[in-house]
Motif scaffolding. Structure first.
Motif, short mmCIF file in Angstrom:
data_model
loop_
_atom_site.label_atom_id
_atom_site.label_comp_id
_atom_site.label_asym_id
_atom_site.label_seq_id
_atom_site.Cartn_x
_atom_site.Cartn_y
_atom_site.Cartn_z
N ALA A 57 0.85 -1.28 0.12
CA ALA A 57 -0.03 0.06 -0.21
C ALA A 57 0.87 1.15 -0.11
O ALA A 57 0.62 2.22 -0.56
N LEU A 76 -2.29 -12.27 -6.58
CA LEU A 76 -3.78 -12.37 -6.20
C LEU A 76 -3.59 -12.20 -4.45
O LEU A 76 -4.71 -11.60 -4.08
N ALA A 79 -3.41 -8.19 -4.07
CA ALA A 79 -4.18 -7.38 -4.97
C ALA A 79 -5.38 -6.52 -4.11
O ALA A 79 -5.36 -5.30 -4.37
N PRO A 80 -5.77 -7.04 -3.08
CA PRO A 80 -6.68 -6.35 -2.36
C PRO A 80 -6.15 -5.18 -1.55
O PRO A 80 -6.66 -4.09 -1.36
N GLU A 81 -4.97 -5.44 -1.06
CA GLU A 81 -3.93 -4.41 -0.37
C GLU A 81 -3.61 -3.29 -1.53
O GLU A 81 -3.62 -2.11 -1.27
N ALA A 83 -5.30 -2.54 -4.50
CA ALA A 83 -6.49 -1.94 -4.93
C ALA A 83 -6.99 -1.07 -3.74
O ALA A 83 -7.44 0.01 -3.87
N GLY A 84 -6.86 -1.37 -2.39
CA GLY A 84 -7.52 -0.64 -1.20
C GLY A 84 -6.55 0.54 -1.28
O GLY A 84 -7.07 1.53 -0.19
N HIS A 104 -6.48 -9.31 -13.99
CA HIS A 104 -5.95 -8.28 -13.42
C HIS A 104 -7.27 -7.25 -13.00
O HIS A 104 -7.38 -6.92 -11.95
N VAL A 107 -9.65 -8.16 -9.91
CA VAL A 107 -9.20 -7.74 -8.49
C VAL A 107 -8.74 -6.15 -8.42
O VAL A 107 -8.64 -6.11 -7.11
N LEU A 108 -8.32 -5.63 -9.22
CA LEU A 108 -7.92 -4.03 -9.21
C LEU A 108 -8.96 -3.00 -9.67
O LEU A 108 -8.94 -2.02 -9.08
N GLY A 109 -9.97 -3.56 -10.32
CA GLY A 109 -10.88 -2.65 -10.94
C GLY A 109 -10.94 -2.49 -12.44
O GLY A 109 -9.70 -2.43 -12.95
#
Length: 124
Positions: A57, A76, A79-81, A83-84, A104, A107-109
């Motif tokens: 992040a 993977l 990815a949440p970290e 994207a967040g 991609h 999970v990323l948008g």
């Protein structure tokens, strides 16, 4: 100069960092290398003079151009970290093998600027 982040400092991340420095695209201190392993971060500081972080992040927040140089399973998991952390205004360049643009974006948008590249370690 764009702020450049590199997530992953294995063969590809190291080759990329070395190539960017060698070609005068960036100085070592302008690069932010992200890895979970302290030994790897110490190597990045020693070899390139790069800034380092354990936190993906932080790498996202402090970079305008972000290179993803990890294996698919690591991506993977991260990815949440990533994207967040807020990807608005960022450009991502993915070196991931066996990971489609659709994967991609899932999970990323869908609106994240994404470039796919399939380099070899010769980029150093």
């Amino acid at each position: 100069m764009q702020k450049i982040g590199i997530i992953g400092y294995g063969h590809m991340g190291r080759a990329l960092a070395r190539g960017l420095i060698k070609e005068g695209v960036a100085r070592g201190e302008e690069l932010l290398i992200c890895s979970r392993a302290e030994q790897t971060l110490a190597l990045a500081r020693e070899e390139c003079g790069a800034r380092t972080t354990h936190d993906a992040a932080v790498a996202v927040a402090q970079s305008e151009l972000l290179f993803l140089c990890v294996k698919k399973d690591v991506f993977l998991a991260l990815a949440p970290e990533i994207a967040g952390a807020g990807l608005k205004g960022k450009t991502l360049v993915s070196f991931l093998a066996a990971c489609t643009i659709a994967e991609h974006r899932a999970v990323l948008g869908a609106d994240v600027p994404l470039v796919r590249a399939m380099p070899t370690v010769g980029i150093a």
